[in-house]
Design an enzyme around this catalytic site. Structure first.
Site, PDB file in Angstrom:
ATOM      1  N   GLY A 122      -8.499 -25.296  28.408  1.00 46.78           N
ATOM      2  CA  GLY A 122      -8.682 -26.645  27.901  1.00 46.78           C
ATOM      3  C   GLY A 122      -7.460 -27.536  28.029  1.00 46.78           C
ATOM      4  O   GLY A 122      -7.580 -28.746  28.151  1.00 46.78           O
ATOM      5  N   VAL A 140      -3.192 -22.564  35.409  1.00 48.03           N
ATOM      6  CA  VAL A 140      -2.092 -21.716  35.861  1.00 48.03           C
ATOM      7  C   VAL A 140      -2.326 -21.380  37.323  1.00 48.03           C
ATOM      8  O   VAL A 140      -3.422 -20.952  37.702  1.00 48.03           O
ATOM      9  CB  VAL A 140      -1.984 -20.429  35.015  1.00 48.03           C
ATOM     10  CG1 VAL A 140      -0.826 -19.560  35.524  1.00 48.03           C
ATOM     11  CG2 VAL A 140      -1.788 -20.758  33.543  1.00 48.03           C
ATOM     12  N   ASP A 184      -1.094 -17.129  18.082  1.00 50.76           N
ATOM     13  CA  ASP A 184      -2.299 -17.088  18.924  1.00 50.76           C
ATOM     14  C   ASP A 184      -2.444 -15.710  19.559  1.00 50.76           C
ATOM     15  O   ASP A 184      -2.710 -15.579  20.740  1.00 50.76           O
ATOM     16  CB  ASP A 184      -2.243 -18.181  19.994  1.00 50.76           C
ATOM     17  CG  ASP A 184      -3.598 -18.415  20.671  1.00 50.76           C
ATOM     18  OD1 ASP A 184      -4.638 -18.040  20.082  1.00 50.76           O
ATOM     19  OD2 ASP A 184      -3.613 -18.952  21.788  1.00 50.76           O
TER      20      ASP A 184
END
Length: 173
Positions: free
Chosen positions: A19, A23, A134
Protein backbone atom coordinates in the site's frame (compact mmCIF):
# COMPACT_ATOMS: atom_id res chain seq x y z
CA UNK A 1 10.86 1.89 -12.79
CA UNK A 2 12.36 -1.20 -14.43
CA UNK A 3 15.38 -0.17 -16.48
CA UNK A 4 15.74 3.18 -14.69
CA UNK A 5 18.53 4.13 -12.30
CA UNK A 6 18.48 4.81 -8.58
CA UNK A 7 21.88 6.22 -7.74
CA UNK A 8 24.45 3.76 -9.07
CA UNK A 9 21.90 0.93 -9.27
CA UNK A 10 19.93 -0.16 -12.32
CA UNK A 11 16.43 -1.39 -11.46
CA UNK A 12 15.99 -4.90 -12.91
CA UNK A 13 12.70 -6.26 -11.56
CA UNK A 14 9.80 -5.79 -9.18
CA UNK A 15 10.09 -7.91 -6.03
CA UNK A 16 6.86 -6.89 -4.32
CA UNK A 17 4.36 -4.11 -3.81
CA UNK A 18 2.24 -2.88 -0.92
CA UNK A 19 0.00 0.00 0.00
CA UNK A 20 2.84 2.43 0.71
CA UNK A 21 5.36 1.47 -1.95
CA UNK A 22 7.16 -1.11 -4.02
CA UNK A 23 10.41 -3.04 -3.67
CA UNK A 24 12.64 -3.63 -6.67
CA UNK A 25 15.82 -5.56 -7.25
CA UNK A 26 18.67 -3.32 -8.33
CA UNK A 27 22.22 -4.03 -9.41
CA UNK A 28 25.39 -2.01 -9.47
CA UNK A 29 26.89 -3.60 -12.55
CA UNK A 30 30.43 -2.33 -12.03
CA UNK A 31 30.81 -4.27 -8.77
CA UNK A 32 27.99 -6.79 -9.33
CA UNK A 33 26.22 -5.80 -6.10
CA UNK A 34 22.56 -6.74 -5.84
CA UNK A 35 20.28 -4.66 -3.63
CA UNK A 36 16.63 -4.23 -2.79
CA UNK A 37 15.30 -0.73 -3.47
CA UNK A 38 12.17 0.29 -1.57
CA UNK A 39 10.38 3.14 -3.35
CA UNK A 40 7.56 5.10 -1.73
CA UNK A 41 4.48 5.54 -3.93
CA UNK A 42 4.48 9.02 -5.50
CA UNK A 43 1.22 10.09 -3.83
CA UNK A 44 3.07 10.06 -0.49
CA UNK A 45 6.01 12.20 -1.67
CA UNK A 46 4.48 15.44 -0.33
CA UNK A 47 3.32 14.09 3.04
CA UNK A 48 5.99 14.92 5.66
CA UNK A 49 4.66 12.45 8.25
CA UNK A 50 4.82 9.58 5.72
CA UNK A 51 8.31 10.59 4.55
CA UNK A 52 9.48 10.77 8.15
CA UNK A 53 8.14 7.29 8.85
CA UNK A 54 9.71 5.97 5.64
CA UNK A 55 13.19 7.32 6.40
CA UNK A 56 12.78 6.28 10.03
CA UNK A 57 13.34 2.72 8.81
CA UNK A 58 16.85 3.52 7.54
CA UNK A 59 17.82 5.19 10.81
CA UNK A 60 16.34 2.44 12.96
CA UNK A 61 18.08 -0.53 11.33
CA UNK A 62 21.42 1.23 11.12
CA UNK A 63 21.28 2.12 14.81
CA UNK A 64 20.77 -1.55 15.65
CA UNK A 65 23.39 -3.10 13.31
CA UNK A 66 22.57 -6.75 14.03
CA UNK A 67 23.17 -9.73 11.69
CA UNK A 68 19.49 -10.71 11.92
CA UNK A 69 18.24 -7.31 10.80
CA UNK A 70 18.27 -6.23 7.15
CA UNK A 71 20.96 -3.63 6.45
CA UNK A 72 20.24 -0.28 4.80
CA UNK A 73 22.95 1.19 2.57
CA UNK A 74 21.51 4.57 1.60
CA UNK A 75 18.36 6.60 1.09
CA UNK A 76 17.29 9.68 -0.80
CA UNK A 77 14.91 11.16 -3.35
CA UNK A 78 14.62 10.43 -7.06
CA UNK A 79 14.62 13.42 -9.44
CA UNK A 80 10.79 13.35 -9.41
CA UNK A 81 10.79 13.72 -5.60
CA UNK A 82 9.88 10.12 -4.78
CA UNK A 83 11.69 8.73 -1.72
CA UNK A 84 13.73 5.52 -1.77
CA UNK A 85 15.81 3.29 0.50
CA UNK A 86 18.56 0.98 -0.79
CA UNK A 87 18.84 -2.17 1.31
CA UNK A 88 20.64 -5.47 1.44
CA UNK A 89 19.21 -7.92 -1.11
CA UNK A 90 17.94 -11.09 0.59
CA UNK A 91 17.55 -14.21 -1.51
CA UNK A 92 15.17 -16.35 0.50
CA UNK A 93 11.55 -16.58 1.56
CA UNK A 94 9.45 -14.94 4.24
CA UNK A 95 8.30 -16.94 7.22
CA UNK A 96 4.77 -16.35 5.91
CA UNK A 97 5.67 -18.01 2.60
CA UNK A 98 7.31 -20.93 4.43
CA UNK A 99 4.27 -21.41 6.67
CA UNK A 100 1.95 -21.33 3.65
CA UNK A 101 4.09 -23.93 1.88
CA UNK A 102 4.19 -26.22 4.93
CA UNK A 103 0.52 -25.96 5.85
CA UNK A 104 1.22 -23.68 8.81
CA UNK A 105 3.50 -26.13 10.61
CA UNK A 106 7.25 -26.19 11.17
CA UNK A 107 9.44 -28.81 12.80
CA UNK A 108 9.99 -27.93 16.47
CA UNK A 109 13.75 -27.44 15.95
CA UNK A 110 13.17 -25.03 13.02
CA UNK A 111 10.53 -23.07 14.96
CA UNK A 112 12.88 -22.73 17.93
CA UNK A 113 15.80 -21.61 15.73
CA UNK A 114 13.61 -18.95 14.08
CA UNK A 115 12.25 -17.79 17.44
CA UNK A 116 15.75 -17.63 18.97
CA UNK A 117 17.14 -15.52 16.11
CA UNK A 118 14.06 -13.27 16.06
CA UNK A 119 14.32 -12.75 19.83
CA UNK A 120 18.03 -11.87 19.52
CA UNK A 121 17.23 -9.28 16.82
CA UNK A 122 14.41 -7.78 18.89
CA UNK A 123 16.62 -7.68 22.01
CA UNK A 124 19.26 -5.77 20.02
CA UNK A 125 16.58 -3.34 18.83
CA UNK A 126 15.26 -2.84 22.37
CA UNK A 127 18.79 -2.17 23.64
CA UNK A 128 18.81 0.81 21.23
CA UNK A 129 15.31 1.84 22.44
CA UNK A 130 13.67 0.82 19.15
CA UNK A 131 10.36 -1.04 19.10
CA UNK A 132 9.52 -2.74 15.78
CA UNK A 133 5.66 -2.52 16.04
CA UNK A 134 4.91 -4.62 12.93
CA UNK A 135 6.18 -8.09 13.76
CA UNK A 136 4.52 -10.68 11.52
CA UNK A 137 5.58 -13.68 9.39
CA UNK A 138 5.76 -11.49 6.26
CA UNK A 139 8.42 -9.31 7.93
CA UNK A 140 10.76 -12.20 8.74
CA UNK A 141 12.94 -13.33 5.86
CA UNK A 142 14.63 -16.74 5.96
CA UNK A 143 17.87 -16.78 3.98
CA UNK A 144 20.48 -19.50 3.51
CA UNK A 145 23.45 -19.12 5.86
CA UNK A 146 25.78 -22.09 6.29
CA UNK A 147 26.96 -20.68 9.65
CA UNK A 148 23.46 -20.00 10.97
CA UNK A 149 21.53 -22.46 13.13
CA UNK A 150 20.01 -25.05 10.81
CA UNK A 151 21.79 -23.44 7.84
CA UNK A 152 19.46 -20.42 7.84
CA UNK A 153 19.52 -16.85 9.05
CA UNK A 154 16.39 -14.95 10.05
CA UNK A 155 16.36 -11.33 8.87
CA UNK A 156 13.88 -8.93 10.42
CA UNK A 157 12.45 -6.51 7.85
CA UNK A 158 10.33 -3.38 7.69
CA UNK A 159 11.12 -1.02 10.53
CA UNK A 160 9.02 1.66 8.80
CA UNK A 161 6.65 2.11 11.72
CA UNK A 162 9.20 1.43 14.45
CA UNK A 163 9.09 3.69 17.46
CA UNK A 164 12.43 5.32 18.16
CA UNK A 165 12.14 5.84 21.89
CA UNK A 166 15.58 7.45 21.94
CA UNK A 167 14.24 10.32 19.80
CA UNK A 168 11.42 10.86 22.27
CA UNK A 169 13.88 10.97 25.17
CA UNK A 170 16.07 13.52 23.36
CA UNK A 171 13.04 15.73 22.71
CA UNK A 172 12.20 15.75 26.44
CA UNK A 173 15.58 17.22 27.45
Amino acid sequence: MIGSSVGSYRVVRLLGEGGMGAVYEGINESIERRVAIKVLHSEFAQRPEVLSRFFNEARAVNRIAHPSIVQVHEHGHLPNGVAYIVMEYLDGQTLGERLHRTGGKLPMRTALQIAWQMAAALAAAHEKHIVHRDLKPGNLMLVPDPLGPGGERVKLLDFGIAKLAADTKRDDK
